[in-house]
Design a protein around this motif. Sequence first.
Motif, PDB file in Angstrom:
ATOM      1  N   TYR A 142       3.069  -1.436   0.390  1.00 21.97           N
ATOM      2  CA  TYR A 142       3.249   0.178   0.390  1.00 21.97           C
ATOM      3  C   TYR A 142       2.012   0.760   1.017  1.00 21.97           C
ATOM      4  O   TYR A 142       2.154   2.048   1.171  1.00 21.97           O
ATOM      5  CB  TYR A 142       3.498   0.545  -1.400  1.00 21.97           C
ATOM      6  CG  TYR A 142       5.054   0.114  -1.721  1.00 21.97           C
ATOM      7  CD1 TYR A 142       6.136   0.967  -1.195  1.00 21.97           C
ATOM      8  CD2 TYR A 142       5.354  -1.061  -2.278  1.00 21.97           C
ATOM      9  CE1 TYR A 142       7.386   0.627  -1.788  1.00 21.97           C
ATOM     10  CE2 TYR A 142       6.172  -1.359  -3.025  1.00 21.97           C
ATOM     11  CZ  TYR A 142       7.575  -0.600  -2.441  1.00 21.97           C
ATOM     12  OH  TYR A 142       8.857  -0.984  -2.795  1.00 21.97           O
ATOM     13  N   SER A 143       1.203   0.259   1.039  1.00 21.14           N
ATOM     14  CA  SER A 143       0.107   1.148   1.999  1.00 21.14           C
ATOM     15  C   SER A 143       0.294   0.866   3.496  1.00 21.14           C
ATOM     16  O   SER A 143      -0.561   1.187   4.248  1.00 21.14           O
ATOM     17  CB  SER A 143      -1.234   0.494   1.744  1.00 21.14           C
ATOM     18  OG  SER A 143      -1.563   0.365   0.333  1.00 21.14           O
ATOM     19  N   GLY A 144       1.407   0.221   3.784  1.00 12.97           N
ATOM     20  CA  GLY A 144       1.734  -0.087   5.224  1.00 12.97           C
ATOM     21  C   GLY A 144       0.556  -1.132   6.197  1.00 12.97           C
ATOM     22  O   GLY A 144       0.477  -0.853   7.238  1.00 12.97           O
ATOM     23  N   GLU A 145       0.109  -2.098   5.466  1.00 12.11           N
ATOM     24  CA  GLU A 145      -0.724  -2.969   5.740  1.00 12.11           C
ATOM     25  C   GLU A 145       0.006  -4.261   6.071  1.00 12.11           C
ATOM     26  O   GLU A 145       1.006  -4.480   5.550  1.00 12.11           O
ATOM     27  CB  GLU A 145      -1.817  -3.303   4.994  1.00 12.11           C
ATOM     28  CG  GLU A 145      -2.691  -2.190   4.930  1.00 12.11           C
ATOM     29  CD  GLU A 145      -3.754  -2.294   4.103  1.00 12.11           C
ATOM     30  OE1 GLU A 145      -4.172  -3.217   3.400  1.00 12.11           O
ATOM     31  OE2 GLU A 145      -4.152  -1.121   3.196  1.00 12.11           O
ATOM     32  N   MET A 204     -15.242   4.700  -6.097  1.00 11.60           N
ATOM     33  CA  MET A 204     -16.033   4.492  -4.724  1.00 11.60           C
ATOM     34  C   MET A 204     -15.645   5.801  -4.112  1.00 11.60           C
ATOM     35  O   MET A 204     -14.545   6.255  -3.652  1.00 11.60           O
ATOM     36  CB  MET A 204     -15.341   3.109  -3.923  1.00 11.60           C
ATOM     37  CG  MET A 204     -15.899   2.847  -2.845  1.00 11.60           C
ATOM     38  SD  MET A 204     -17.523   2.211  -3.149  1.00 11.60           S
ATOM     39  CE  MET A 204     -18.661   3.271  -2.020  1.00 11.60           C
ATOM     40  N   GLN A 205     -16.725   6.695  -3.666  1.00 16.14           N
ATOM     41  CA  GLN A 205     -16.684   7.901  -3.229  1.00 16.14           C
ATOM     42  C   GLN A 205     -16.420   7.642  -1.480  1.00 16.14           C
ATOM     43  O   GLN A 205     -16.905   6.991  -0.984  1.00 16.14           O
ATOM     44  CB  GLN A 205     -17.636   8.769  -3.428  1.00 16.14           C
ATOM     45  CG  GLN A 205     -17.736   9.863  -2.281  1.00 16.14           C
ATOM     46  CD  GLN A 205     -16.672  10.989  -2.885  1.00 16.14           C
ATOM     47  OE1 GLN A 205     -16.162  11.030  -4.267  1.00 16.14           O
ATOM     48  NE2 GLN A 205     -16.065  11.666  -1.782  1.00 16.14           N
ATOM     49  N   LYS A 244     -11.761  -1.433   3.043  1.00 14.49           N
ATOM     50  CA  LYS A 244     -10.761  -2.272   2.387  1.00 14.49           C
ATOM     51  C   LYS A 244     -11.573  -3.472   1.581  1.00 14.49           C
ATOM     52  O   LYS A 244     -11.393  -3.662   0.527  1.00 14.49           O
ATOM     53  CB  LYS A 244      -9.792  -2.728   3.480  1.00 14.49           C
ATOM     54  CG  LYS A 244      -8.692  -1.729   3.771  1.00 14.49           C
ATOM     55  CD  LYS A 244      -8.083  -1.354   2.539  1.00 14.49           C
ATOM     56  CE  LYS A 244      -6.902  -2.337   1.710  1.00 14.49           C
ATOM     57  NZ  LYS A 244      -6.287  -1.716   0.749  1.00 14.49           N
ATOM     58  N   TYR A 245     -12.392  -3.998   2.442  1.00 15.72           N
ATOM     59  CA  TYR A 245     -13.197  -5.115   1.792  1.00 15.72           C
ATOM     60  C   TYR A 245     -13.829  -4.560   0.577  1.00 15.72           C
ATOM     61  O   TYR A 245     -14.073  -5.451  -0.499  1.00 15.72           O
ATOM     62  CB  TYR A 245     -14.110  -5.626   2.823  1.00 15.72           C
ATOM     63  CG  TYR A 245     -14.999  -6.630   2.168  1.00 15.72           C
ATOM     64  CD1 TYR A 245     -14.828  -7.957   1.756  1.00 15.72           C
ATOM     65  CD2 TYR A 245     -16.570  -6.500   2.093  1.00 15.72           C
ATOM     66  CE1 TYR A 245     -15.599  -8.806   1.500  1.00 15.72           C
ATOM     67  CE2 TYR A 245     -17.420  -7.261   1.668  1.00 15.72           C
ATOM     68  CZ  TYR A 245     -17.011  -8.587   1.314  1.00 15.72           C
ATOM     69  OH  TYR A 245     -17.786  -9.311   0.662  1.00 15.72           O
ATOM     70  N   ILE A 246     -14.904  -3.474   0.756  1.00 16.23           N
ATOM     71  CA  ILE A 246     -15.221  -2.930  -0.504  1.00 16.23           C
ATOM     72  C   ILE A 246     -14.671  -2.484  -1.828  1.00 16.23           C
ATOM     73  O   ILE A 246     -14.753  -2.976  -2.601  1.00 16.23           O
ATOM     74  CB  ILE A 246     -16.549  -1.827  -0.059  1.00 16.23           C
ATOM     75  CG1 ILE A 246     -17.542  -2.628   1.038  1.00 16.23           C
ATOM     76  CG2 ILE A 246     -17.078  -1.127  -1.240  1.00 16.23           C
ATOM     77  CD1 ILE A 246     -18.322  -1.344   1.368  1.00 16.23           C
ATOM     78  N   ILE A 247     -13.562  -2.069  -1.381  1.00 17.25           N
ATOM     79  CA  ILE A 247     -12.470  -1.527  -2.472  1.00 17.25           C
ATOM     80  C   ILE A 247     -11.860  -2.556  -3.160  1.00 17.25           C
ATOM     81  O   ILE A 247     -11.846  -2.769  -4.385  1.00 17.25           O
ATOM     82  CB  ILE A 247     -11.612  -0.670  -1.998  1.00 17.25           C
ATOM     83  CG1 ILE A 247     -12.002   0.701  -1.525  1.00 17.25           C
ATOM     84  CG2 ILE A 247     -10.350  -0.567  -2.810  1.00 17.25           C
ATOM     85  CD1 ILE A 247     -11.278   1.852  -0.603  1.00 17.25           C
ATOM     86  N   SER A 248     -11.650  -3.647  -2.426  1.00 17.51           N
ATOM     87  CA  SER A 248     -11.128  -4.896  -2.779  1.00 17.51           C
ATOM     88  C   SER A 248     -11.982  -5.791  -3.993  1.00 17.51           C
ATOM     89  O   SER A 248     -11.483  -6.360  -4.661  1.00 17.51           O
ATOM     90  CB  SER A 248     -10.626  -6.055  -2.069  1.00 17.51           C
ATOM     91  OG  SER A 248     -11.998  -6.712  -1.442  1.00 17.51           O
ATOM     92  N   LYS A 249     -13.274  -5.242  -4.052  1.00 17.47           N
ATOM     93  CA  LYS A 249     -14.177  -5.814  -4.978  1.00 17.47           C
ATOM     94  C   LYS A 249     -14.137  -5.097  -6.397  1.00 17.47           C
ATOM     95  O   LYS A 249     -14.861  -5.745  -7.200  1.00 17.47           O
ATOM     96  CB  LYS A 249     -15.696  -5.856  -4.342  1.00 17.47           C
ATOM     97  CG  LYS A 249     -15.681  -6.690  -3.129  1.00 17.47           C
ATOM     98  CD  LYS A 249     -15.340  -8.108  -3.406  1.00 17.47           C
ATOM     99  CE  LYS A 249     -15.213  -9.085  -1.981  1.00 17.47           C
ATOM    100  NZ  LYS A 249     -14.783 -10.269  -2.334  1.00 17.47           N
ATOM    101  N   GLY A 253      -7.430   4.243  -8.550  1.00 21.43           N
ATOM    102  CA  GLY A 253      -6.005   3.521  -8.078  1.00 21.43           C
ATOM    103  C   GLY A 253      -5.912   3.037  -6.724  1.00 21.43           C
ATOM    104  O   GLY A 253      -5.178   3.126  -5.939  1.00 21.43           O
ATOM    105  N   LEU A 254      -7.222   2.519  -6.180  1.00 22.76           N
ATOM    106  CA  LEU A 254      -7.226   2.160  -4.742  1.00 22.76           C
ATOM    107  C   LEU A 254      -7.046   0.859  -4.534  1.00 22.76           C
ATOM    108  O   LEU A 254      -6.936   0.300  -3.414  1.00 22.76           O
ATOM    109  CB  LEU A 254      -8.865   2.516  -4.359  1.00 22.76           C
ATOM    110  CG  LEU A 254      -9.256   4.042  -4.513  1.00 22.76           C
ATOM    111  CD1 LEU A 254     -10.664   4.109  -4.058  1.00 22.76           C
ATOM    112  CD2 LEU A 254      -8.475   4.917  -3.515  1.00 22.76           C
ATOM    113  N   THR A 255      -7.187  -0.178  -5.463  1.00 28.60           N
ATOM    114  CA  THR A 255      -7.252  -1.452  -5.216  1.00 28.60           C
ATOM    115  C   THR A 255      -5.515  -2.076  -4.676  1.00 28.60           C
ATOM    116  O   THR A 255      -4.759  -1.498  -5.388  1.00 28.60           O
ATOM    117  CB  THR A 255      -7.606  -2.387  -6.444  1.00 28.60           C
ATOM    118  OG1 THR A 255      -6.887  -2.017  -7.351  1.00 28.60           O
ATOM    119  CG2 THR A 255      -9.257  -2.028  -6.557  1.00 28.60           C
ATOM    120  N   ASP A 256      -5.317  -3.130  -4.124  1.00 31.94           N
ATOM    121  CA  ASP A 256      -4.050  -3.531  -4.021  1.00 31.94           C
ATOM    122  C   ASP A 256      -3.210  -3.913  -5.203  1.00 31.94           C
ATOM    123  O   ASP A 256      -2.071  -3.470  -5.324  1.00 31.94           O
ATOM    124  CB  ASP A 256      -4.172  -4.814  -2.919  1.00 31.94           C
ATOM    125  CG  ASP A 256      -4.561  -4.566  -1.550  1.00 31.94           C
ATOM    126  OD1 ASP A 256      -4.350  -3.492  -1.249  1.00 31.94           O
ATOM    127  OD2 ASP A 256      -5.253  -5.402  -0.848  1.00 31.94           O
TER     128      ASP A 256
END
Lengths: 282, 282
Positions: free
Chosen positions: A131-134, B96-97, B107-112, B121-124
């Motif tokens: 849904y993020s288009g990735e 995470m601002q 993406k990598y940082i958010i995934s942590k 609500g940013l993580t996969d």
Amino acid sequence: MGKIIEGKLIAEVFRNNIKNFAKENYSKGIRVPKLAIVMVGDDGGSTFYVRNAKKLSENLGLDCEVFHFDKDTSEESVVDTIKELNIRKDVDGIMMQLPLPDKFNEKYIISKISHKKDIDGLTDVNIGRFYSGEKCFIPCTPKGIMELIKSTGVDITGKNAVVVGRSNIVGKPIAQLLLDEHATVTICHSKTENLMRICSRADILVCAVGKPGFINEDFVKEGAIVIDVGTTMVDGKLKGDVVFEEVLKKSAFATPVPGGVGAVTTTMLLKNTCEAFEKNVR
Amino acid sequence: MGKIIEGKLIAEVFRNNIKNFAKENYSKGIRVPKLAIVMVGDDGGSTFYVRNAKKLSENLGLDCEVFHFDKDTSEESVVDTIKELNIRKDVDGIMMQLPLPDKFNEKYIISKISHKKDIDGLTDVNIGRFYSGEKCFIPCTPKGIMELIKSTGVDITGKNAVVVGRSNIVGKPIAQLLLDEHATVTICHSKTENLMRICSRADILVCAVGKPGFINEDFVKEGAIVIDVGTTMVDGKLKGDVVFEEVLKKSAFATPVPGGVGAVTTTMLLKNTCEAFEKNVR
């Protein structure tokens, strides 16, 4: 008079490509892609589907191993097998056959599948990326539907697409894929008012309702593409949502049931297995 | 003449609830909810937003700690901090601002970030659950928009909702939330044909285009609810997508800019922090 979108013929093209892909990798001394199917219990539909998937895999030169558990097995045995499959180098894709017997926690078991091998696109991580288009694995039915639509050669950009049905496995993902292709997308469902009028404006109409014969020609715009995802058994025969003959006359393209969407889904599962293989052996 | 949806007043109600919630937990001897904000570099907008979020947190009796890194810091230092925050018992939510300086892999940082503390609500995983209709953190802007729509008291079920814009952070999630509330939802974008006609049929119109004054009364159905998510700076003033005065006359309800959607988003972040706290201390 519209053209029939021949799911079987379209599947055939993809199957040939998969066959060649497997053959090429084998002849290069790499190996062939491998699908692992995990199944619990003896649900009739599941047994049929799994047997077909295994047969098709092998016909196309892919390796397929079925892990069949008794319905009384423990959740942990299933999870242990998944964990083992996640790390096995020779396994590219893992398919968890659903539904599981009632006592199993489906979400929990699915969450144990590595998103790198989640060729059915069931894990939260995969859905999030979708849904993020990735880059991700696109679930088989929506993926197949897009291939059927693209087979018409009609440019999707800017087209008015209407999806009837909002399930997690068909309605919502197909809406997302149509949006990715720049269609203007409307999602309808059981609470929609004026459904017929909304559908009759659609350049692309995707029906995933599950009510045989629900969509007649009054729902269809002249020259539309009509995709029938409905599959209901009526007197031992598979019936779609669409009254096929009359809708075909009015539309530019329509899929039959059977021989439409259903004819491409398993092939898409194997296509995803090949995509997983490519990343896995890289 | 329509009614103005007063974002500030609606935010105030939520803020009072948050304040009472924090006070109650403190007086019970538990503790107050805590938000951790991670920020890298000195982007002007980010500095402003983070300062406001911290101030609002503290005004409402929440704890807020900002982890501010120099733009030259290493990716690993940021990740190490996130990992530490993930396991810290006293931290409920991690924000995470964004944006991060170019050299960082967002993406990598958010995934942590642990999905249990992912209040933005940013993580996969969180996004996957969101689109599957499961319990998750709802991103602040769409969450705030739904509260503004609900504040009108109009029943959303069966309504024709049109969302203009298909971004991952506004258009797509708000379409999903409207669908969850049983609206019939159409997503439009730059490739949409006949945009004005489609919008003019909407009972609920959400504009997230980013073009000041793009939506005039011709796009609006008599008696509609109009939500303006646009925020563009023009000559030092914040401008929405909607020509507010003329649209307000035709609509039943409309949000101003500023004082509409923007007035509720940070409050929603803190509401999510309280929800994370509830699970965390349970």
